[in-house]
Design a protein around this motif. Structure first.
Motif, PDB file in Angstrom:
ATOM      1  N   THR A 113      -2.047   4.898  -3.593  1.00 43.60           N
ATOM      2  CA  THR A 113      -1.079   5.319  -2.595  1.00 43.60           C
ATOM      3  C   THR A 113      -0.935   4.190  -1.586  1.00 43.60           C
ATOM      4  N   PRO A 114       0.193   4.095  -0.920  1.00 42.35           N
ATOM      5  CA  PRO A 114       0.342   3.046   0.092  1.00 42.35           C
ATOM      6  C   PRO A 114      -0.746   3.101   1.163  1.00 42.35           C
ATOM      7  N   ARG A 115      -1.178   4.284   1.511  1.00 43.55           N
ATOM      8  CA  ARG A 115      -2.235   4.417   2.519  1.00 43.55           C
ATOM      9  C   ARG A 115      -3.545   3.823   2.004  1.00 43.55           C
ATOM     10  N   GLN A 116      -3.910   4.141   0.770  1.00 44.67           N
ATOM     11  CA  GLN A 116      -5.137   3.596   0.188  1.00 44.67           C
ATOM     12  C   GLN A 116      -5.051   2.076   0.101  1.00 44.67           C
ATOM     13  N   ARG A 117      -3.914   1.576  -0.329  1.00 42.47           N
ATOM     14  CA  ARG A 117      -3.721   0.137  -0.468  1.00 42.47           C
ATOM     15  C   ARG A 117      -3.855  -0.554   0.901  1.00 42.47           C
ATOM     16  N   THR A 118      -3.250   0.047   1.920  1.00 40.82           N
ATOM     17  CA  THR A 118      -3.319  -0.522   3.260  1.00 40.82           C
ATOM     18  C   THR A 118      -4.763  -0.575   3.745  1.00 40.82           C
ATOM     19  N   MET A 119      -5.502   0.492   3.518  1.00 40.08           N
ATOM     20  CA  MET A 119      -6.914   0.520   3.929  1.00 40.08           C
ATOM     21  C   MET A 119      -7.705  -0.589   3.235  1.00 40.08           C
ATOM     22  N   LEU A 120      -7.511  -0.751   1.929  1.00 41.52           N
ATOM     23  CA  LEU A 120      -8.244  -1.795   1.195  1.00 41.52           C
ATOM     24  C   LEU A 120      -7.867  -3.193   1.661  1.00 41.52           C
ATOM     25  N   VAL A 121      -6.586  -3.415   1.906  1.00 46.14           N
ATOM     26  CA  VAL A 121      -6.158  -4.737   2.373  1.00 46.14           C
ATOM     27  C   VAL A 121      -6.800  -5.043   3.712  1.00 46.14           C
ATOM     28  N   LEU A 122      -6.772  -4.084   4.625  1.00 47.00           N
ATOM     29  CA  LEU A 122      -7.365  -4.323   5.935  1.00 47.00           C
ATOM     30  C   LEU A 122      -8.880  -4.523   5.858  1.00 47.00           C
ATOM     31  N   ARG A 123      -9.546  -3.686   5.073  1.00 50.01           N
ATOM     32  CA  ARG A 123     -11.013  -3.756   5.022  1.00 50.01           C
ATOM     33  C   ARG A 123     -11.512  -4.976   4.253  1.00 50.01           C
ATOM     34  N   TYR A 124     -10.911  -5.286   3.099  1.00 52.19           N
ATOM     35  CA  TYR A 124     -11.479  -6.308   2.230  1.00 52.19           C
ATOM     36  C   TYR A 124     -10.723  -7.623   2.216  1.00 52.19           C
ATOM     37  N   THR A 143     -11.770   8.872   8.477  1.00 53.60           N
ATOM     38  CA  THR A 143     -10.627   8.796   7.563  1.00 53.60           C
ATOM     39  C   THR A 143     -10.597   7.446   6.861  1.00 53.60           C
ATOM     40  N   VAL A 144     -10.885   6.389   7.616  1.00 56.96           N
ATOM     41  CA  VAL A 144     -10.938   5.050   7.016  1.00 56.96           C
ATOM     42  C   VAL A 144     -12.001   5.015   5.927  1.00 56.96           C
ATOM     43  N   ARG A 145     -13.192   5.542   6.236  1.00 59.82           N
ATOM     44  CA  ARG A 145     -14.294   5.521   5.260  1.00 59.82           C
ATOM     45  C   ARG A 145     -13.943   6.322   3.999  1.00 59.82           C
ATOM     46  N   SER A 146     -13.450   7.532   4.184  1.00 54.52           N
ATOM     47  CA  SER A 146     -13.188   8.379   3.015  1.00 54.52           C
ATOM     48  C   SER A 146     -12.020   7.834   2.189  1.00 54.52           C
ATOM     49  N   THR A 147     -10.985   7.364   2.858  1.00 53.21           N
ATOM     50  CA  THR A 147      -9.843   6.816   2.119  1.00 53.21           C
ATOM     51  C   THR A 147     -10.241   5.555   1.372  1.00 53.21           C
ATOM     52  N   THR A 148     -11.021   4.700   2.014  1.00 55.82           N
ATOM     53  CA  THR A 148     -11.487   3.471   1.368  1.00 55.82           C
ATOM     54  C   THR A 148     -12.366   3.794   0.166  1.00 55.82           C
ATOM     55  N   HIS A 149     -13.248   4.776   0.329  1.00 59.15           N
ATOM     56  CA  HIS A 149     -14.136   5.171  -0.760  1.00 59.15           C
ATOM     57  C   HIS A 149     -13.326   5.670  -1.965  1.00 59.15           C
ATOM     58  N   ARG A 150     -12.359   6.552  -1.701  1.00 58.67           N
ATOM     59  CA  ARG A 150     -11.528   7.079  -2.792  1.00 58.67           C
ATOM     60  C   ARG A 150     -10.686   5.976  -3.436  1.00 58.67           C
ATOM     61  N   ALA A 151     -10.179   5.066  -2.613  1.00 58.17           N
ATOM     62  CA  ALA A 151      -9.349   3.973  -3.158  1.00 58.17           C
ATOM     63  C   ALA A 151     -10.184   3.053  -4.039  1.00 58.17           C
ATOM     64  N   LEU A 152     -11.397   2.724  -3.604  1.00 59.27           N
ATOM     65  CA  LEU A 152     -12.265   1.876  -4.429  1.00 59.27           C
ATOM     66  C   LEU A 152     -12.638   2.573  -5.730  1.00 59.27           C
TER      67      LEU A 152
END
Length: 182
Positions: A113-124, A143-152
């Motif tokens: 999802t765009p939200r998951q992608r945005t979280m990964l780009v910002l974090r990694y 929310t950042v932690r859970s979304t990042t975890h699900r995206a990974l």
């Protein structure tokens, strides 16, 4: 904008556009046309405030993130593409393995999802701490932690070579998703 400010703005655009377009491309899931539009929007907003900006790059990056967040809020539903058979994995001896992994990762990012992608780009990719990501996106650290975890987890399911064990097996896999993106 006076002549001196315009010159500084043009120099900024010329110097920082390659790095900013890479970030925008990652935020848009590899869609270069959407990335160009996203960067153009951010630069247009920066041009309007150019004389008052203390940190122009930070402002442009924040506009990139927030503009992308606005887009994914509009596009809540997204369909995934299914295939009959999973693609073949590249062998470790294959010299094109790293390139193929980047291609797979780019495709997998497009399926997030765009939200998951945005979280990964910002974090990694941008290496922002969780608190900063939460502040930029207007959400909680949880929310950042859970979304990042699900995206990974979804990325690892889509590209099994990204699991921590596979990534430590060889240099072609890099040390993190950000290493593969480069």
């Amino acid at each position: 904008m006076d002549d001196e400010e315009e010159r500084r703005f043009r120099e900024f655009v010329a110097a920082r556009s390659p790095a900013l377009i890479r970030t925008a491309t990652l935020l848009t899931g590899g869609d270069t046309h959407a990335a160009e539009d996203l960067l153009q929007t951010a630069l247009a907003k920066a041009a309007g405030r150019w004389g008052r900006l203390e940190s122009p790059e930070a402002y442009v990056r924040q506009v990139l993130y927030r503009q992308q967040v606005s887009l994914w809020r509009l596009l809540r539903t997204r369909r995934e593409t299914t295939v009959a058979e999973p693609p073949d994995r590249p062998g470790r001896e294959d010299a094109t393995g790293a390139a193929e992994l980047r291609i797979q990762l780019r495709r997998a990012l497009g399926r997030l999802t765009p939200r998951q992608r945005t979280m990964l780009v910002l974090r990694y990719f941008e290496d922002c701490p969780e608190g900063e990501v939460a502040e930029l996106l207007g959400c909680s650290v949880g929310t950042v932690r859970s979304t990042t975890h699900r995206a990974l987890a979804k990325l690892r399911a889509l590209v099994p070579e990204l699991d921590p064990g596979a990534m430590s097996r060889g240099p072609e896999f890099g040390n993190s998703p950000a290493e593969v993106w480069k």
